[in-house]
Design an enzyme around this catalytic site. Sequence first.
Site, PDB file in Angstrom:
ATOM      1  N   CYS A   1       3.309   8.115  -0.222  1.00 22.93           N
ATOM      2  CA  CYS A   1       4.724   8.480  -1.121  1.00 22.93           C
ATOM      3  C   CYS A   1       4.835   9.908  -1.514  1.00 22.93           C
ATOM      4  O   CYS A   1       5.297  10.652  -0.607  1.00 22.93           O
ATOM      5  CB  CYS A   1       4.748   7.400  -2.303  1.00 22.93           C
ATOM      6  SG  CYS A   1       6.123   7.107  -3.235  1.00 22.93           S
TER       7      CYS A   1
ATOM      8  N   HIS B   1       3.622   2.411   0.483  1.00 20.66           N
ATOM      9  CA  HIS B   1       2.349   2.255  -0.113  1.00 20.66           C
ATOM     10  C   HIS B   1       1.390   1.403   0.437  1.00 20.66           C
ATOM     11  O   HIS B   1       1.359  -0.097   0.456  1.00 20.66           O
ATOM     12  CB  HIS B   1       2.553   1.964  -1.623  1.00 20.66           C
ATOM     13  CG  HIS B   1       3.076   2.657  -2.469  1.00 20.66           C
ATOM     14  ND1 HIS B   1       2.345   3.655  -3.392  1.00 20.66           N
ATOM     15  CD2 HIS B   1       4.273   2.940  -2.884  1.00 20.66           C
ATOM     16  CE1 HIS B   1       3.114   4.479  -4.161  1.00 20.66           C
ATOM     17  NE2 HIS B   1       4.385   4.178  -3.776  1.00 20.66           N
TER      18      HIS B   1
ATOM     19  N   GLU C   1      -1.828   0.649  -0.026  1.00 20.23           N
ATOM     20  CA  GLU C   1      -2.721  -0.076  -1.065  1.00 20.23           C
ATOM     21  C   GLU C   1      -1.816  -1.168  -1.657  1.00 20.23           C
ATOM     22  O   GLU C   1      -2.329  -1.956  -2.441  1.00 20.23           O
ATOM     23  CB  GLU C   1      -3.213   0.784  -2.320  1.00 20.23           C
ATOM     24  CG  GLU C   1      -2.127   1.320  -3.225  1.00 20.23           C
ATOM     25  CD  GLU C   1      -0.939   2.486  -3.070  1.00 20.23           C
ATOM     26  OE1 GLU C   1      -0.184   2.635  -3.925  1.00 20.23           O
ATOM     27  OE2 GLU C   1      -1.178   2.775  -1.523  1.00 20.23           O
TER      28      GLU C   1
END
Length: 215
Positions: free
Chosen positions: A83, A195, A197
């Site tokens: 990001c 992202h 994650e």
Amino acid sequence: MATSVAVVDYGMGNLRSVAKAIEHVAPRASVRVTANAAEIAAADRVVVPGQGAMPDCMRELTERHLRDAVIRAATEKPFLGICVGLQMLFGHAEEGDVMGLGVLSGRVPRFPQAAMVAVDGSRLKVPHMGWNQVQQVGTHPHPLWDGIADETRFYFVHSYYVEPQDATCIAGSTTHGISFTSAIACDNLFAVQFHPEKSAQAGLRLLENFMHWQP
């Protein structure tokens, strides 16, 4: 000896969730969330997560004396930017009219409001938020895409995107009103606008691929 991973802490980003995701896919690795330049320099691999505003990001990197450590890591060892961790690698950012680290040539503009129109004519929102497809770019799939199908969906949250000067470093693209670069790859460096994650199994696979990558 366990692979050491430095998750750079500059006061912004999903630091713990990124660290936990890496620990999940690489349980033998030594994962440290750190704001210590010496620890970043000593790590085998470096991850720079991020969310929030570029001016805050660049100020915190400077105040914590981490700029040089991040630049060195991005040029010397397996490096993953996420990001804002992607956006900071470039030059001028429209957000706050600030300069990034300049590791790669290019700029970071905001999504153009006039182009935020879907195929059916409805208005698209900025920030671009939610799941969207990533088209893998390049004649040979990058090792970080191993086991991840083309046009897999990843989770995005952003109002700005990168425009690299060198098109050969583009590893992924996504459409939100316009087609924009959602992943870049250059030598030892890989960085994504989404992202991993927060991107379920595909995101974990990308992180696992990063931990095994030998650029």
